[in-house]
Design a protein around this motif. Structure first.
Motif, mmCIF file in Angstrom:
data_model
loop_
_atom_site.group_PDB
_atom_site.id
_atom_site.type_symbol
_atom_site.label_atom_id
_atom_site.label_comp_id
_atom_site.label_asym_id
_atom_site.label_seq_id
_atom_site.Cartn_x
_atom_site.Cartn_y
_atom_site.Cartn_z
ATOM 1 N N UNK A 361 0.838 -1.199 0.000
ATOM 2 C CA UNK A 361 0.000 0.000 0.000
ATOM 3 C C UNK A 361 0.877 1.256 0.000
ATOM 4 N N UNK A 362 1.977 1.220 0.767
ATOM 5 C CA UNK A 362 2.856 2.388 0.842
ATOM 6 C C UNK A 362 3.735 2.522 -0.396
ATOM 7 N N UNK A 363 3.871 1.433 -1.167
ATOM 8 C CA UNK A 363 4.809 1.418 -2.290
ATOM 9 C C UNK A 363 4.071 1.030 -3.568
ATOM 10 N N UNK A 364 2.860 1.555 -3.760
ATOM 11 C CA UNK A 364 2.019 1.117 -4.862
ATOM 12 C C UNK A 364 2.510 1.561 -6.224
ATOM 13 N N UNK A 365 3.178 0.664 -6.926
ATOM 14 C CA UNK A 365 3.619 0.946 -8.289
ATOM 15 C C UNK A 365 3.866 -0.395 -8.963
ATOM 16 N N UNK A 537 -2.282 5.443 10.331
ATOM 17 C CA UNK A 537 -2.466 6.509 9.338
ATOM 18 C C UNK A 537 -1.172 6.763 8.567
ATOM 19 N N UNK A 538 -0.029 6.364 9.173
ATOM 20 C CA UNK A 538 1.247 6.567 8.483
ATOM 21 C C UNK A 538 1.321 5.736 7.203
ATOM 22 N N UNK A 539 0.552 4.628 7.146
ATOM 23 C CA UNK A 539 0.535 3.822 5.922
ATOM 24 C C UNK A 539 -0.030 4.652 4.775
ATOM 25 N N UNK A 540 -1.142 5.337 5.030
ATOM 26 C CA UNK A 540 -1.705 6.207 4.005
ATOM 27 C C UNK A 540 -0.822 7.402 3.718
ATOM 28 N N UNK A 586 10.175 -0.209 4.585
ATOM 29 C CA UNK A 586 10.485 -1.423 5.356
ATOM 30 C C UNK A 586 10.564 -1.101 6.842
ATOM 31 N N UNK A 587 11.191 0.017 7.173
ATOM 32 C CA UNK A 587 11.293 0.409 8.586
ATOM 33 C C UNK A 587 9.914 0.690 9.164
ATOM 34 N N UNK A 588 9.072 1.404 8.435
ATOM 35 C CA UNK A 588 7.740 1.732 8.943
ATOM 36 C C UNK A 588 6.872 0.483 9.109
ATOM 37 N N UNK A 589 6.980 -0.456 8.173
ATOM 38 C CA UNK A 589 6.227 -1.700 8.311
ATOM 39 C C UNK A 589 6.667 -2.465 9.551
ATOM 40 N N UNK A 590 7.982 -2.548 9.758
ATOM 41 C CA UNK A 590 8.504 -3.236 10.946
ATOM 42 C C UNK A 590 8.049 -2.537 12.220
ATOM 43 N N UNK A 595 5.656 -2.475 17.331
ATOM 44 C CA UNK A 595 5.266 -1.539 18.382
ATOM 45 C C UNK A 595 3.765 -1.266 18.447
ATOM 46 N N UNK A 596 3.020 -1.638 17.438
ATOM 47 C CA UNK A 596 1.573 -1.422 17.479
ATOM 48 C C UNK A 596 0.822 -2.748 17.595
ATOM 49 N N UNK A 597 1.190 -3.704 16.749
ATOM 50 C CA UNK A 597 0.468 -4.971 16.725
ATOM 51 C C UNK A 597 0.932 -5.916 17.832
#
Length: 622
Positions: A361-365, A537-540, A586-590, A595-597
């Motif tokens: 989603x963050x890298x949609x191409x 929301x950081x994903x969007x 990659x860092x944001x997904x990790x 830290x959230x899930x």
């Protein structure tokens, strides 16, 4: 699959002389974690043969450059490691006695070869000078000549009574020194301390540099032939003494001494003094594979897999993760935190779907996603972590169709949903909803863990109200009826807190205080999970940032015209996005996973299975 699996306890009883054959077989199987002993072990039986190891170290210090690599396979011998090491060291000593004249000859020839190479470099640089080189090698009456080589940038003090000629080469500086012999020796010591080297001029030099270069080439050819003969003779001694086998015996025996604490030596009760047995115990993740390894080793051993009721008291078995092949790369995330406990959950299968979706989603191409997948596929064996790029890249390519982007271009395909920069609000809202679903799953996993751990009643009292209130708040965004669930959750928390007071006949005021304490905990837990939800929301936001970068790259390319400049900027821009955003996404997904899930349910209370490292030499049957 979702729950870590405990390993099984095993016990091996083996004849004393076969103990290390059995231990090597267990280690070679790669599925045995050994229990270490401090009493009745090999150390207590006689310790490490330090004298033998010192003899080996002395031999290695002198002769290691001439030794071949150890053999990778050796026959299984019913011989103790101490006896095997003693025989190997004796064999190496016998070889050293026979090989010492050859080694000395090779070293002398190599020294002369280095001196010739240094003299050749100096002569080549001084070819245009008027020096009579024949006088340098025949200096007398207290006058001597020497050639020194120093690393570039290093200076040494030069005695005042020396004449110096300097030649600068690519990697070092040559100094031709002529003067008193004592001063030459003084400078030689200074050059040695500065990691330099020295060469004496041969007495056969001719007057001119060119003639000397011809003589040096002739001497080098003779020296090379001499070295070839000496090395061939040395190789013959290595072959005749089977040096590779001796070195393999040393490596094998050393490994046995390092792991001797894994064997408990003990005499069987009622047996004769010669009937001595050893015992090896530990854990295994694949019992059948362990049985096959012991049987194939040829050791006189008996392996037993007792039921859990006969395991040692107080032990905590190590755990392994059991997942299908497509989910194993995602075991990286729980292993970053630790091993979940026996009553915990392994979320790797769930992450196999959630992580690629967040990354994509963050890298949609379409094009960039395919490039990432290709990189992950090409480097999956060299860098196992990059295997995650394969599903992540495929997901990014899929979202590229959703957002209508191909290598930053939004005019190649029509978006299946929308263009992110044209409708940013939906792009932000969808990850929030998906984050709410993921965190709800995390809270349900916590309930599942409570069931496994036989504390479901406690979860219902302390944690279920937070789940109900959280779902109610999310539902209220869609329908006002969600507030009813919030009210029920609040009342549930108050009642649960009051019911948690165990003392009979407790005053009403004390129960009310406990009930409101439960309400306070409910508010804290609900706010935490809501904040975790907002983090998605950081994903969007990163999806919009990716679209913005793509738009900037396309704008720069179009400003360069529609020729080669357009395609050059487009290619460079895509490469920059792949490098920079690939790391950031990659860092944001990790971060979202850890830290959230994971904070909703994951507790690293387990002990990971750590198999014994295999020996450096493979044992084969004779």
């Amino acid at each position: 699959m979702i729950r870590p699996q405990p390993c099984r306890w095993f016990e091996v009883v083996v004849a004393r002389d076969d103990a290390f054959i059995a231990l090597e077989a267990l280690a070679g199987a790669g599925t045995a974690e050994i229990e270490w002993h401090t009493q009745d072990s090999m150390v207590a039986q006689g310790g490490r043969p330090d004298e033998l190891l010192k003899r080996y170290a002395a031999l290695a210090q002198r002769y290691r450059p001439y030794w071949p690599p150890p053999a990778t396979q050796r026959e299984a011998e019913r011989k103790s490691p101490g006896d095997a090491l003693a025989a190997a060291v004796d064999g190496l000593t016998a070889w050293a006695k026979a090989a010492e004249p050859l080694v000395a000859a090779v070293q002398a020839a190599e020294g002369r070869q280095a001196e010739l190479a240094l003299a050749e470099s100096a002569l080549a640089e001084l070819a245009g000078s008027h020096i009579d080189f024949s006088l340098l090698g025949q200096a007398n009456h207290g006058v001597s000549a020497a050639l020194f080589a120093l690393p570039r940038g290093i200076d040494v003090p030069v005695p005042e009574d020396l004449l110096i000629r300097t030649v600068d080469l690519a990697s070092e500086r040559l100094l031709l020194a002529v003067g008193a012999a004592e001063s030459i020796e003084t400078m030689g010591r200074a050059v040695t301390e500065a990691n330099g080297r020295r060469a004496r001029f041969p007495d056969w030099l001719a007057p001119s540099a060119q003639a000397n270069l011809d003589l040096v080439a002739e001497q080098k050819h003779k020296l090379q032939a001499e070295l070839a003969v000496q090395r061939a003779r040395l190789h013959q001694t290595i072959e005749s003494h089977r040096l590779d086998a001796l070195l393999a015996d040393v490596a094998r025996a050393t490994w046995c001494f390092e792991h001797g604490g894994a064997i408990r030596f003990a005499q069987a009760e009622g047996a004769s003094p010669g009937d001595v047995f050893a015992r090896i115990t530990g854990w295994t993740a694949e019992p059948q594979r362990l049985v096959e390894a012991v049987e194939a080793s040829g050791a006189r051993a008996l392996l037993r897999l007792p039921p859990s009721s006969e395991w040692p008291k107080g032990v905590r078995p190590p755990l392994v993760l059991r997942n299908p092949w497509w989910a194993r790369p995602f075991e990286l995330f729980p292993r970053l935190v630790g091993m979940p406990g026996a009553g915990g959950a392994d979320p790797s299968v769930l992450l196999a779907f959630a992580v690629p979706l967040m990354f994509g989603y963050m890298f949609g191409d379409v094009g960039q996603g395919l490039v990432l997948a290709a990189v992950g596929l090409a480097l999956r064996n060299r860098v196992p972590t990059l295997r995650l790029l394969v599903p992540g890249g495929i997901a990014a390519s899929g979202f590229g169709f959703v957002f209508g982007s191909v290598f930053c271009l939004e005019t190649v395909i029509h978006p299946l949903w929308l263009l992110p920069l044209d409708s940013p609000l939906p792009v932000l809202v969808v990850p929030l909803a998906a984050g709410g679903v993921l965190l709800t799953v995390g809270l349900l996993i916590e309930a599942l863990e409570a069931w496994w751990q036989l504390r479901l009643a406690q979860w219902a009292r302390d944690d279920a109200p937070a789940l109900l209130v959280y779902l109610g708040v999310l539902g209220a965004l869609l329908h006002p009826a969600g507030w009813l669930a919030v009210v029920v959750g609040v009342l549930w928390a108050i009642a649960g807190g009051a019911a948690g007071v165990k003392r009979p006949g407790t005053a009403l005021a004390l129960r009310l205080r406990a009930g409101f304490a439960g309400l306070g905990e409910l508010v804290e837990k609900t706010l935490q999970v809501l904040i975790n939800t907002l983090s998605f929301a950081r994903v969007g936001a990163f999806a919009l940032a990716h679209a913005g970068l793509a738009s900037a790259v396309v704008a720069l390319a179009e400003a360069a015209g529609h020729g080669i400049g357009f395609w050059l900027i487009l290619v460079v821009g895509n490469l920059l996005i792949l490098a920079i955003e690939g790391l950031i996404v990659s860092i944001q997904t990790t971060r979202l996973v850890l830290f959230e899930f994971f904070t909703r349910f994951f507790r690293p209370e387990g002990r990971a299975f750590r198999p014994l490292a295999p020996p450096p030499v493979t044992v084969k049957e004779t």
